[in-house]
Design a protein around this motif. Structure first.
Motif, PDB file in Angstrom:
ATOM      1  N   ALA A  84       0.717  -1.116   0.012  1.00 48.41           N
ATOM      2  CA  ALA A  84      -0.147   0.146  -0.071  1.00 48.41           C
ATOM      3  C   ALA A  84       0.776   1.262   0.031  1.00 48.41           C
ATOM      4  CB  ALA A  84      -0.809  -0.005   1.141  1.00 48.41           C
ATOM      5  N   GLN A  85       1.936   1.304   0.802  1.00 50.18           N
ATOM      6  CA  GLN A  85       2.939   2.392   0.707  1.00 50.18           C
ATOM      7  C   GLN A  85       3.588   2.561  -0.511  1.00 50.18           C
ATOM      8  OE1 GLN A  85       5.463   1.494   4.259  1.00 50.18           O
ATOM      9  NE2 GLN A  85       3.939   2.308   5.809  1.00 50.18           N
ATOM     10  N   LYS A  86       4.007   1.394  -1.223  1.00 54.30           N
ATOM     11  CA  LYS A  86       4.604   1.633  -2.417  1.00 54.30           C
ATOM     12  C   LYS A  86       3.881   1.734  -3.666  1.00 54.30           C
ATOM     13  CE  LYS A  86       7.337  -1.451  -5.557  1.00 54.30           C
ATOM     14  NZ  LYS A  86       7.995  -2.820  -5.735  1.00 54.30           N
ATOM     15  N   GLN A  87       2.591   1.573  -3.339  1.00 55.09           N
ATOM     16  CA  GLN A  87       1.754   1.767  -4.679  1.00 55.09           C
ATOM     17  C   GLN A  87       0.744   3.023  -4.344  1.00 55.09           C
ATOM     18  OE1 GLN A  87       3.754  -0.616  -6.313  1.00 55.09           O
ATOM     19  NE2 GLN A  87       1.806  -0.097  -7.667  1.00 55.09           N
ATOM     20  N   ASP A  88       1.203   3.652  -3.198  1.00 54.79           N
ATOM     21  CA  ASP A  88       0.271   4.859  -2.683  1.00 54.79           C
ATOM     22  C   ASP A  88       0.189   5.806  -4.001  1.00 54.79           C
ATOM     23  OD1 ASP A  88      -1.392   6.529  -1.460  1.00 54.79           O
ATOM     24  OD2 ASP A  88      -0.074   7.177  -0.024  1.00 54.79           O
ATOM     25  N   VAL A  89      -0.943   6.205  -4.524  1.00 51.02           N
ATOM     26  CA  VAL A  89      -0.933   7.160  -5.517  1.00 51.02           C
ATOM     27  C   VAL A  89      -1.858   8.464  -4.946  1.00 51.02           C
ATOM     28  CG1 VAL A  89      -0.840   5.547  -7.191  1.00 51.02           C
ATOM     29  CG2 VAL A  89      -2.893   6.236  -6.494  1.00 51.02           C
ATOM     30  N   ALA A  90      -1.916   8.591  -3.713  1.00 51.74           N
ATOM     31  CA  ALA A  90      -2.690   9.869  -3.075  1.00 51.74           C
ATOM     32  C   ALA A  90      -2.085  11.123  -3.166  1.00 51.74           C
ATOM     33  CB  ALA A  90      -2.728   9.439  -1.512  1.00 51.74           C
ATOM     34  N   GLU A  91      -0.620  11.034  -3.389  1.00 50.58           N
ATOM     35  CA  GLU A  91      -0.099  12.279  -3.716  1.00 50.58           C
ATOM     36  C   GLU A  91      -0.351  12.828  -5.145  1.00 50.58           C
ATOM     37  OE1 GLU A  91       3.870  12.130  -2.688  1.00 50.58           O
ATOM     38  OE2 GLU A  91       3.481  12.026  -0.343  1.00 50.58           O
ATOM     39  N   GLU A  92      -0.274  11.782  -6.112  1.00 51.82           N
ATOM     40  CA  GLU A  92      -0.470  12.071  -7.423  1.00 51.82           C
ATOM     41  C   GLU A  92      -1.912  12.501  -7.728  1.00 51.82           C
ATOM     42  OE1 GLU A  92       1.086   9.466  -6.157  1.00 51.82           O
ATOM     43  OE2 GLU A  92       3.131   9.565  -7.155  1.00 51.82           O
TER      44      GLU A  92
ATOM     45  N   ARG B 267       2.837  14.397 -16.259  1.00 54.98           N
ATOM     46  CA  ARG B 267       3.682  13.703 -15.564  1.00 54.98           C
ATOM     47  C   ARG B 267       3.172  12.890 -14.491  1.00 54.98           C
ATOM     48  NH1 ARG B 267       7.034  15.041 -11.163  1.00 54.98           N
ATOM     49  NH2 ARG B 267       6.109  17.164 -11.032  1.00 54.98           N
ATOM     50  N   GLU B 268       2.222  13.801 -13.740  1.00 50.77           N
ATOM     51  CA  GLU B 268       1.567  12.928 -12.617  1.00 50.77           C
ATOM     52  C   GLU B 268       0.561  11.803 -13.101  1.00 50.77           C
ATOM     53  OE1 GLU B 268       2.182  13.681  -9.717  1.00 50.77           O
ATOM     54  OE2 GLU B 268       3.236  15.410  -9.667  1.00 50.77           O
ATOM     55  N   ALA B 269       0.173  11.811 -14.320  1.00 54.85           N
ATOM     56  CA  ALA B 269      -0.708  10.545 -15.001  1.00 54.85           C
ATOM     57  C   ALA B 269       0.227   9.486 -15.351  1.00 54.85           C
ATOM     58  CB  ALA B 269      -1.403  10.961 -16.259  1.00 54.85           C
ATOM     59  N   ASN B 270       1.523   9.729 -15.724  1.00 52.06           N
ATOM     60  CA  ASN B 270       2.236   8.799 -15.972  1.00 52.06           C
ATOM     61  C   ASN B 270       2.838   7.848 -14.926  1.00 52.06           C
ATOM     62  OD1 ASN B 270       2.725   8.999 -18.847  1.00 52.06           O
ATOM     63  ND2 ASN B 270       4.070  10.972 -18.742  1.00 52.06           N
TER      64      ASN B 270
ATOM     65  N   VAL C 215      -7.617   4.225 -15.691  1.00 50.76           N
ATOM     66  CA  VAL C 215      -7.581   5.455 -15.432  1.00 50.76           C
ATOM     67  C   VAL C 215      -6.447   6.201 -15.906  1.00 50.76           C
ATOM     68  CG1 VAL C 215      -7.768   7.179 -13.314  1.00 50.76           C
ATOM     69  CG2 VAL C 215      -9.100   5.313 -13.327  1.00 50.76           C
ATOM     70  N   SER C 216      -5.307   5.861 -15.638  1.00 50.80           N
ATOM     71  CA  SER C 216      -4.100   6.363 -16.056  1.00 50.80           C
ATOM     72  C   SER C 216      -4.076   6.981 -17.854  1.00 50.80           C
ATOM     73  CB  SER C 216      -2.775   5.847 -15.817  1.00 50.80           C
ATOM     74  OG  SER C 216      -1.772   6.261 -16.401  1.00 50.80           O
ATOM     75  N   VAL C 217      -4.571   5.977 -18.565  1.00 56.85           N
ATOM     76  CA  VAL C 217      -4.710   6.045 -19.983  1.00 56.85           C
ATOM     77  C   VAL C 217      -5.531   7.148 -20.405  1.00 56.85           C
ATOM     78  CG1 VAL C 217      -5.255   4.833 -22.159  1.00 56.85           C
ATOM     79  CG2 VAL C 217      -3.957   3.897 -20.278  1.00 56.85           C
ATOM     80  N   GLU C 218      -6.865   6.978 -19.661  1.00 57.41           N
ATOM     81  CA  GLU C 218      -7.830   7.980 -20.005  1.00 57.41           C
ATOM     82  C   GLU C 218      -7.450   9.290 -19.577  1.00 57.41           C
ATOM     83  OE1 GLU C 218     -10.523   7.731 -21.439  1.00 57.41           O
ATOM     84  OE2 GLU C 218     -10.325   5.463 -21.753  1.00 57.41           O
ATOM     85  N   LEU C 219      -6.638   9.706 -18.462  1.00 54.90           N
ATOM     86  CA  LEU C 219      -6.246  10.935 -17.945  1.00 54.90           C
ATOM     87  C   LEU C 219      -5.152  11.287 -19.118  1.00 54.90           C
ATOM     88  CD1 LEU C 219      -5.638  10.478 -14.204  1.00 54.90           C
ATOM     89  CD2 LEU C 219      -7.098  11.740 -15.258  1.00 54.90           C
ATOM     90  N   LYS C 220      -4.361  10.469 -19.498  1.00 49.24           N
ATOM     91  CA  LYS C 220      -3.351  10.931 -20.835  1.00 49.24           C
ATOM     92  C   LYS C 220      -3.880  11.422 -21.864  1.00 49.24           C
ATOM     93  CE  LYS C 220      -0.486   7.353 -20.004  1.00 49.24           C
ATOM     94  NZ  LYS C 220       0.654   6.644 -19.978  1.00 49.24           N
ATOM     95  N   VAL C 221      -5.080  10.696 -22.269  1.00 45.13           N
ATOM     96  CA  VAL C 221      -5.832  11.081 -23.464  1.00 45.13           C
ATOM     97  C   VAL C 221      -6.524  12.667 -23.296  1.00 45.13           C
ATOM     98  CG1 VAL C 221      -7.695  10.491 -25.009  1.00 45.13           C
ATOM     99  CG2 VAL C 221      -6.144   8.776 -24.159  1.00 45.13           C
ATOM    100  N   LEU C 222      -6.950  12.651 -22.080  1.00 47.89           N
ATOM    101  CA  LEU C 222      -7.739  13.897 -22.118  1.00 47.89           C
ATOM    102  C   LEU C 222      -6.592  15.074 -22.001  1.00 47.89           C
ATOM    103  CD1 LEU C 222     -10.189  12.697 -19.335  1.00 47.89           C
ATOM    104  CD2 LEU C 222     -10.832  13.627 -21.625  1.00 47.89           C
TER     105      LEU C 222
END
Length: 287
Positions: free
Chosen positions: A209-217, A251-254, A268-275
């Motif tokens: 959970a710590q390693k994969q935490d994306v809260a900051e992004e 950068r955050e989406a990547n 979600v990441s892919v959709e964000l980068k497209v938008l």
């Protein structure tokens, strides 16, 4: 209100001494890059025109064309008598030295450069009309740019709403992704008939959970969305700032994609980068 750099304007006026027309085309450019096409007789106005242009526009590649059509009916022929008298005197001197000189031809004398002059239009009046018409054309161009900018702002807001929805989904996916990973470990251990230490499993879940935490992004993406909306309501040029925000959002989406724990987060990441890319392309047109 934001302004697009893509626009067109045309203004013309008809006066007793002639006609004037301004045509201005504008496309996107990193800096302000005007290109003037002026009649030779009005070339001395370019410095003044550039100054007026900089007062109203900050960015864009512009082609500015001025056309001037003097009214022929308004021009009277003026005889340059001092020059004509000198020509006649000189011609008579030449004839006196010739035994059989042909008589002077009046039409030939009139063809001599400078003997016949067209009456000049009031230069100050022409220049004043050029500047006044230029200001009107610039106002029309800016109005067009603002209308285009309004349409771009509406499009960007639509994308921001979609981005916000994806960010909310990502927040919801994270707990489910961790639980799915925990269940997967237990299922694999059961198939292998391996006893799993519950305490050790929970420690691994916490570490993952710590390693994969994306809260900051996600927080930074939400902050960037807020900043984009603020910029869209700001008066004056904001194109460069918006372009910078698109770079940060991408950068955050990547990073979000690199930390994805399941297909939902990856999507979600892919959709964000497209938008974000769609927004970046349109922002290139914003002043």
């Amino acid at each position: 209100m934001i302004a697009s750099m893509t626009a067109f304007a045309r203004r013309e006026t008809h006066l007793p001494w002639g006609s004037l027309s301004w045509e201005i085309r504008s496309v996107n450019q990193r800096y302000l890059e005007p290109s003037f096409r002026l009649p030779e007789s009005l070339r001395n106005q370019e410095t003044t025109l550039r100054h007026r242009l900089k007062q109203k526009l900050a960015r864009g590649k512009l082609d500015l064309t001025l056309k001037f059509y003097p009214t022929d009916d308004n021009q009277e022929l003026v005889l340059n008598e001092p020059l004509l008298e000198k020509l006649v005197t000189s011609a008579e001197k030449v004839c006196s030295k010739m035994a059989k000189a042909a008589p002077l031809d009046p039409l030939k004398l009139l063809e001599w450069p400078g003997v016949i002059q067209a009456s000049e239009t009031d230069e100050e009046e022409v220049q004043a009309q050029v500047l006044a018409l230029f200001d009107q054309a610039l106002d029309d161009l800016q109005a067009h740019r603002l209308r285009e900018g309004e349409a771009l702002a509406a499009m960007l807001e639509e994308r921001l709403v979609q981005i916000t929805t994806h960010l909310q989904n990502a927040q919801a996916y994270l707990p489910a992704a961790l639980e799915a990973w925990r269940t997967s470990v237990l299922e694999k251990a059961a198939k292998l008939q391996v006893e799993v230490d519950p305490q050790r499993l929970e420690q691994e879940v916490v570490l993952l959970a710590q390693k994969q935490d994306v809260a900051e992004e996600l927080d930074r993406l939400e902050a960037h969305v807020t900043e984009v909306r603020r910029a869209l309501k700001t008066k004056g040029p904001v194109g460069r700032r918006l372009d910078f925000l698109m770079q940060e959002m991408n950068r955050e989406a990547n990073t979000l994609g690199s930390k994805a724990m399941n297909l939902d987060m990856t999507q979600v990441s892919v959709e964000l980068k497209v938008l974000i890319e769609q927004m970046r392309e349109q922002i290139q047109n914003i002043e």
